[in-house]
Scaffold this motif. Structure first.
Motif, PDB file in Angstrom:
ATOM      1  N   LEU A   1       0.822  -1.208   0.000  1.00  0.00           N
ATOM      2  CA  LEU A   1       0.000   0.000   0.000  1.00  0.00           C
ATOM      3  C   LEU A   1       0.859   1.263   0.000  1.00  0.00           C
ATOM      4  O   LEU A   1       0.603   2.202  -0.744  1.00  0.00           O
ATOM      5  CB  LEU A   1      -0.933  -0.005   1.215  1.00  0.00           C
ATOM      6  N   VAL A   2       1.893   1.262   0.826  1.00  0.00           N
ATOM      7  CA  VAL A   2       2.760   2.437   0.954  1.00  0.00           C
ATOM      8  C   VAL A   2       3.751   2.513  -0.203  1.00  0.00           C
ATOM      9  O   VAL A   2       4.215   3.587  -0.555  1.00  0.00           O
ATOM     10  CB  VAL A   2       3.488   2.402   2.322  1.00  0.00           C
TER      11      VAL A   2
ATOM     12  N   GLU B   1      -5.523   0.448   6.955  1.00  0.00           N
ATOM     13  CA  GLU B   1      -5.372   1.075   5.648  1.00  0.00           C
ATOM     14  C   GLU B   1      -5.694   2.573   5.692  1.00  0.00           C
ATOM     15  O   GLU B   1      -4.959   3.379   5.125  1.00  0.00           O
ATOM     16  CB  GLU B   1      -6.282   0.375   4.638  1.00  0.00           C
ATOM     17  N   GLU B   2      -6.774   2.943   6.386  1.00  0.00           N
ATOM     18  CA  GLU B   2      -7.167   4.354   6.449  1.00  0.00           C
ATOM     19  C   GLU B   2      -6.070   5.191   7.090  1.00  0.00           C
ATOM     20  O   GLU B   2      -5.783   6.303   6.646  1.00  0.00           O
ATOM     21  CB  GLU B   2      -8.468   4.520   7.240  1.00  0.00           C
TER      22      GLU B   2
ATOM     23  N   LEU C   1      -3.171   5.605   4.619  1.00  0.00           N
ATOM     24  CA  LEU C   1      -3.498   6.563   3.567  1.00  0.00           C
ATOM     25  C   LEU C   1      -3.482   7.984   4.107  1.00  0.00           C
ATOM     26  O   LEU C   1      -3.021   8.908   3.430  1.00  0.00           O
ATOM     27  CB  LEU C   1      -4.858   6.224   2.953  1.00  0.00           C
ATOM     28  N   GLU C   2      -3.956   8.172   5.329  1.00  0.00           N
ATOM     29  CA  GLU C   2      -3.909   9.499   5.953  1.00  0.00           C
ATOM     30  C   GLU C   2      -2.458   9.920   6.186  1.00  0.00           C
ATOM     31  O   GLU C   2      -2.085  11.066   5.957  1.00  0.00           O
ATOM     32  CB  GLU C   2      -4.660   9.479   7.282  1.00  0.00           C
TER      33      GLU C   2
ATOM     34  N   ILE D   1       0.133   8.996   4.463  1.00  0.00           N
ATOM     35  CA  ILE D   1       0.699   9.335   3.158  1.00  0.00           C
ATOM     36  C   ILE D   1       0.251  10.737   2.748  1.00  0.00           C
ATOM     37  O   ILE D   1       1.049  11.545   2.277  1.00  0.00           O
ATOM     38  CB  ILE D   1       0.280   8.303   2.089  1.00  0.00           C
ATOM     39  N   SER D   2      -1.027  11.041   2.950  1.00  0.00           N
ATOM     40  CA  SER D   2      -1.542  12.339   2.517  1.00  0.00           C
ATOM     41  C   SER D   2      -0.958  13.490   3.322  1.00  0.00           C
ATOM     42  O   SER D   2      -0.884  14.615   2.830  1.00  0.00           O
ATOM     43  CB  SER D   2      -3.069  12.365   2.592  1.00  0.00           C
TER      44      SER D   2
ATOM     45  N   LYS E   1       2.093  15.424   1.761  1.00  0.00           N
ATOM     46  CA  LYS E   1       1.888  16.101   0.485  1.00  0.00           C
ATOM     47  C   LYS E   1       2.783  17.329   0.380  1.00  0.00           C
ATOM     48  O   LYS E   1       2.875  18.123   1.291  1.00  0.00           O
ATOM     49  CB  LYS E   1       0.427  16.533   0.365  1.00  0.00           C
TER      50      LYS E   1
END
Length: 112
Positions: A52-53, A82-83, A86-87, A89-90, A93
């Motif tokens: 995922l990462v 997973e959530e 993803l958070e 990773i975001s 930004k």
């Protein structure tokens, strides 16, 4: 449309209105059910987390040791959601040039 005074001539319009309202309610219910199913996610292991990462397993282990990635440990096993990944990773930004210029303009405007 006045719901209290529906005549026989207005009946097709009233039925059409109710059908649209029911469709919107169905859509809202479906969205709520999707949100609830995502909220009750299952933990994933290191293999899925690395996929995922987009990093190798040793890199994931290093990030865990440095406490830079959200994880859970039960016994000797690592678990991730997973959530949360993803958070995470975001949050990394990088801002675009337009966003940076906008922030500079706002900062300059405030400090005048």
């Amino acid at each position: 449309m006045d719901i209290n005074n529906i005549s026989f001539e207005d009946l097709p319009k009233a039925v059409s209105y109710l059908a649209k309202e029911i469709a919107e309610i169905k859509l809202l219910i479906q969205n709520v059910q999707v949100f609830e199913s995502k909220a009750k996610s299952n933990p994933i292991g290191i293999e899925e987390a690395s996929r995922l990462v987009g990093k190798a397993k040793p890199t994931i282990y290093a990030l865990v040791r440095q406490r830079k990635i959200p994880c859970y440990k039960y016994g000797k096993k690592l678990y991730f959601f997973e959530e949360e990944l993803l958070e995470w990773i975001s949050k990394g930004k990088k801002k675009t040039i337009q966003e940076l210029e906008s922030e500079v303009l706002k900062y300059n405007y405030k400090n005048r």
